[in-house]
Write a protein that holds these residues in place. Sequence first.
Motif, mmCIF file in Angstrom:
data_model
loop_
_atom_site.group_PDB
_atom_site.id
_atom_site.type_symbol
_atom_site.label_atom_id
_atom_site.label_comp_id
_atom_site.label_asym_id
_atom_site.label_seq_id
_atom_site.Cartn_x
_atom_site.Cartn_y
_atom_site.Cartn_z
ATOM 1 N N ALA A 118 0.828 -1.209 0.000
ATOM 2 C CA ALA A 118 0.000 0.000 0.000
ATOM 3 C C ALA A 118 0.861 1.257 0.000
ATOM 4 O O ALA A 118 0.594 2.224 -0.724
ATOM 5 C CB ALA A 118 -0.933 -0.008 1.205
ATOM 6 N N LEU A 119 1.921 1.262 0.787
ATOM 7 C CA LEU A 119 2.800 2.426 0.857
ATOM 8 C C LEU A 119 3.581 2.598 -0.435
ATOM 9 O O LEU A 119 3.819 3.726 -0.889
ATOM 10 C CB LEU A 119 3.755 2.284 2.044
ATOM 11 N N ALA A 120 3.975 1.484 -1.055
ATOM 12 C CA ALA A 120 4.724 1.567 -2.313
ATOM 13 C C ALA A 120 3.895 2.203 -3.412
ATOM 14 O O ALA A 120 4.439 2.821 -4.331
ATOM 15 C CB ALA A 120 5.185 0.174 -2.732
ATOM 16 N N GLY A 121 2.580 2.059 -3.326
ATOM 17 C CA GLY A 121 1.712 2.655 -4.331
ATOM 18 C C GLY A 121 1.264 4.065 -4.027
ATOM 19 O O GLY A 121 0.400 4.610 -4.720
ATOM 20 N N SER A 122 1.852 4.681 -3.015
ATOM 21 C CA SER A 122 1.420 6.023 -2.594
ATOM 22 C C SER A 122 1.973 7.143 -3.460
ATOM 23 O O SER A 122 1.498 8.270 -3.387
ATOM 24 C CB SER A 122 1.862 6.267 -1.140
ATOM 25 N N GLY A 123 3.000 6.842 -4.271
ATOM 26 C CA GLY A 123 3.619 7.886 -5.081
ATOM 27 C C GLY A 123 4.581 8.762 -4.322
ATOM 28 O O GLY A 123 4.997 9.807 -4.818
ATOM 29 N N ALA A 124 4.966 8.340 -3.122
ATOM 30 C CA ALA A 124 5.854 9.163 -2.302
ATOM 31 C C ALA A 124 7.289 9.085 -2.801
ATOM 32 O O ALA A 124 7.717 8.094 -3.404
ATOM 33 C CB ALA A 124 5.782 8.712 -0.848
ATOM 34 N N ASP A 125 8.046 10.139 -2.519
ATOM 35 C CA ASP A 125 9.485 10.144 -2.765
ATOM 36 C C ASP A 125 10.239 9.604 -1.552
ATOM 37 O O ASP A 125 11.290 8.977 -1.696
ATOM 38 C CB ASP A 125 9.965 11.570 -3.062
ATOM 39 N N LEU A 126 9.711 9.872 -0.358
ATOM 40 C CA LEU A 126 10.309 9.423 0.892
ATOM 41 C C LEU A 126 9.225 8.773 1.742
ATOM 42 O O LEU A 126 8.093 9.271 1.804
ATOM 43 C CB LEU A 126 10.916 10.593 1.676
ATOM 44 N N ILE A 127 9.565 7.676 2.404
ATOM 45 C CA ILE A 127 8.637 7.002 3.302
ATOM 46 C C ILE A 127 9.335 6.788 4.637
ATOM 47 O O ILE A 127 10.414 6.189 4.695
ATOM 48 C CB ILE A 127 8.175 5.638 2.737
ATOM 49 N N ALA A 128 8.715 7.276 5.706
ATOM 50 C CA ALA A 128 9.242 7.103 7.056
ATOM 51 C C ALA A 128 8.345 6.130 7.802
ATOM 52 O O ALA A 128 7.114 6.268 7.788
ATOM 53 C CB ALA A 128 9.284 8.434 7.792
ATOM 54 N N LEU A 129 8.961 5.138 8.455
ATOM 55 C CA LEU A 129 8.210 4.117 9.176
ATOM 56 C C LEU A 129 8.707 4.000 10.610
ATOM 57 O O LEU A 129 9.901 4.146 10.875
ATOM 58 C CB LEU A 129 8.349 2.750 8.486
ATOM 59 N N GLU A 130 7.765 3.711 11.502
ATOM 60 C CA GLU A 130 8.088 3.460 12.900
ATOM 61 C C GLU A 130 7.481 2.130 13.339
ATOM 62 O O GLU A 130 6.600 1.594 12.686
ATOM 63 C CB GLU A 130 7.568 4.568 13.816
ATOM 64 N N GLU A 131 7.980 1.651 14.480
ATOM 65 C CA GLU A 131 7.599 0.348 15.045
ATOM 66 C C GLU A 131 7.953 -0.785 14.081
ATOM 67 O O GLU A 131 7.170 -1.727 13.868
ATOM 68 C CB GLU A 131 6.125 0.315 15.455
ATOM 69 N N LEU A 132 9.138 -0.706 13.523
ATOM 70 C CA LEU A 132 9.664 -1.778 12.682
ATOM 71 C C LEU A 132 10.259 -2.848 13.588
ATOM 72 O O LEU A 132 11.302 -2.632 14.201
ATOM 73 C CB LEU A 132 10.739 -1.232 11.741
ATOM 74 N N VAL A 133 9.603 -3.974 13.677
ATOM 75 C CA VAL A 133 10.107 -5.066 14.503
ATOM 76 C C VAL A 133 10.903 -6.026 13.621
ATOM 77 O O VAL A 133 10.690 -6.106 12.413
ATOM 78 C CB VAL A 133 8.951 -5.799 15.209
ATOM 79 N N PRO A 134 11.867 -6.755 14.220
ATOM 80 C CA PRO A 134 12.753 -7.610 13.418
ATOM 81 C C PRO A 134 12.016 -8.611 12.523
ATOM 82 O O PRO A 134 12.437 -8.859 11.386
ATOM 83 C CB PRO A 134 13.594 -8.318 14.482
ATOM 84 N N ASP A 135 10.923 -9.189 12.999
ATOM 85 C CA ASP A 135 10.217 -10.192 12.202
ATOM 86 C C ASP A 135 9.561 -9.587 10.956
ATOM 87 O O ASP A 135 9.421 -10.274 9.931
ATOM 88 C CB ASP A 135 9.141 -10.891 13.047
ATOM 89 N N ALA A 136 9.147 -8.320 11.041
ATOM 90 C CA ALA A 136 8.436 -7.693 9.923
ATOM 91 C C ALA A 136 9.362 -6.938 8.976
ATOM 92 O O ALA A 136 9.011 -6.713 7.811
ATOM 93 C CB ALA A 136 7.367 -6.738 10.461
ATOM 94 N N LEU A 137 10.535 -6.539 9.449
ATOM 95 C CA LEU A 137 11.434 -5.713 8.642
ATOM 96 C C LEU A 137 11.743 -6.321 7.279
ATOM 97 O O LEU A 137 11.714 -5.600 6.263
ATOM 98 C CB LEU A 137 12.722 -5.437 9.423
ATOM 99 N N PRO A 138 12.043 -7.621 7.152
ATOM 100 C CA PRO A 138 12.331 -8.170 5.824
ATOM 101 C C PRO A 138 11.191 -7.981 4.819
ATOM 102 O O PRO A 138 11.440 -7.796 3.620
ATOM 103 C CB PRO A 138 12.583 -9.651 6.103
ATOM 104 N N SER A 139 9.950 -7.990 5.285
ATOM 105 C CA SER A 139 8.815 -7.779 4.379
ATOM 106 C C SER A 139 8.839 -6.372 3.804
ATOM 107 O O SER A 139 8.616 -6.175 2.598
ATOM 108 C CB SER A 139 7.495 -8.024 5.123
ATOM 109 N N TYR A 140 9.108 -5.382 4.633
ATOM 110 C CA TYR A 140 9.178 -4.006 4.146
ATOM 111 C C TYR A 140 10.359 -3.834 3.195
ATOM 112 O O TYR A 140 10.235 -3.184 2.147
ATOM 113 C CB TYR A 140 9.278 -3.032 5.324
ATOM 114 N N GLU A 141 11.484 -4.400 3.536
ATOM 115 C CA GLU A 141 12.665 -4.274 2.681
ATOM 116 C C GLU A 141 12.420 -4.925 1.326
ATOM 117 O O GLU A 141 12.789 -4.366 0.284
ATOM 118 C CB GLU A 141 13.876 -4.893 3.377
#
Length: 313
Positions: A118-141
């Motif tokens: 969903a965030l990748a489709g936002s058209g943003a140039d920069l995306i800031a995220l918080e509450e990145l836990v180790p188990d979920a981080l690989p999915s975002y990357e």
Amino acid sequence: MDIAKPRPTRGRVPAALAVLTAGLLAFHRAVPNTPGRVGSLLESFLPWLGLAVVPLFLYGLVRRSPVVLVAVLLPVAVWTRHFGDLLLPAYPAGPRDLVVVQHNVSDENPDPAGTAHALAGSGADLIALEELVPDALPSYERVLAARYPHHVVRGTVGLWSRYPLSGARTADIKPAGLTEPWSRGLRAVAATPHGEVAVYVAHLPSVRIGPRGMTSARRDESAERLGREVAAEPLERVVLMGDLNGTVDDRGLEPLTSRLEVPRRGFAFSFPAGPPLVRIDQVMARSATVHGIDTLPATGSDHLPVRARIGLG
């Protein structure tokens, strides 16, 4: 035969309440912050104070009280002066704009990959995220890599960018009283087509609201530390994104709002995700203009993502 005359005192109490509402809107900083951070608590929900006008106005109509109908104009005028511009739509994107997205993705998010898509489709140039836990981080990357080849993570906060990033480091915003591992701030430089921009991502400590008021001492201390970081930033242009656990009217964020520009348009209430009551997810800037801010559709988080347009001209 006696003819009943209207009582001269009719409507005085509602009229006084209207004047009091206007006073709280205009002079909220005069409300003391102790005990229980009462001033900050009021400022957190300040836009909603305008709803007090509705029953007062209805009373004036039903009771045909001119004094009440005139009195309610005062809080309406004060509210409009303070918040009226936020009702206007954000300016359209321009040739020297950055589009940024800020999102607390929640450490309990059941679908980090879906949130990342969903965030990748936002058209943003920069995306800031918080509450990145180790188990979920690989999915975002993994999901964000195609559109955002540059990223940096420090502790539980991260920044993804279409543009090269350099000078990444931890921003020390940890309150002195915390002894456990705690890293919730970062600073990096984005090499945008319009010059370098220092980007800060932060997640300030949570506040608690209970019978004794609001507890925000650690949040306030962390905001003070972040404010000093921003003040010492050597680059002229600065963008701050983060879950600051406070509204831009909350005096606890004054170390930041006194140094950075806040959005000119858009309420963008972001928390809780349904229904949102306050915007504690913030985008601020120095030597740049935050034209407007809005929210994106809900993800698996208890926050809504917010999107802002920042003019660098």
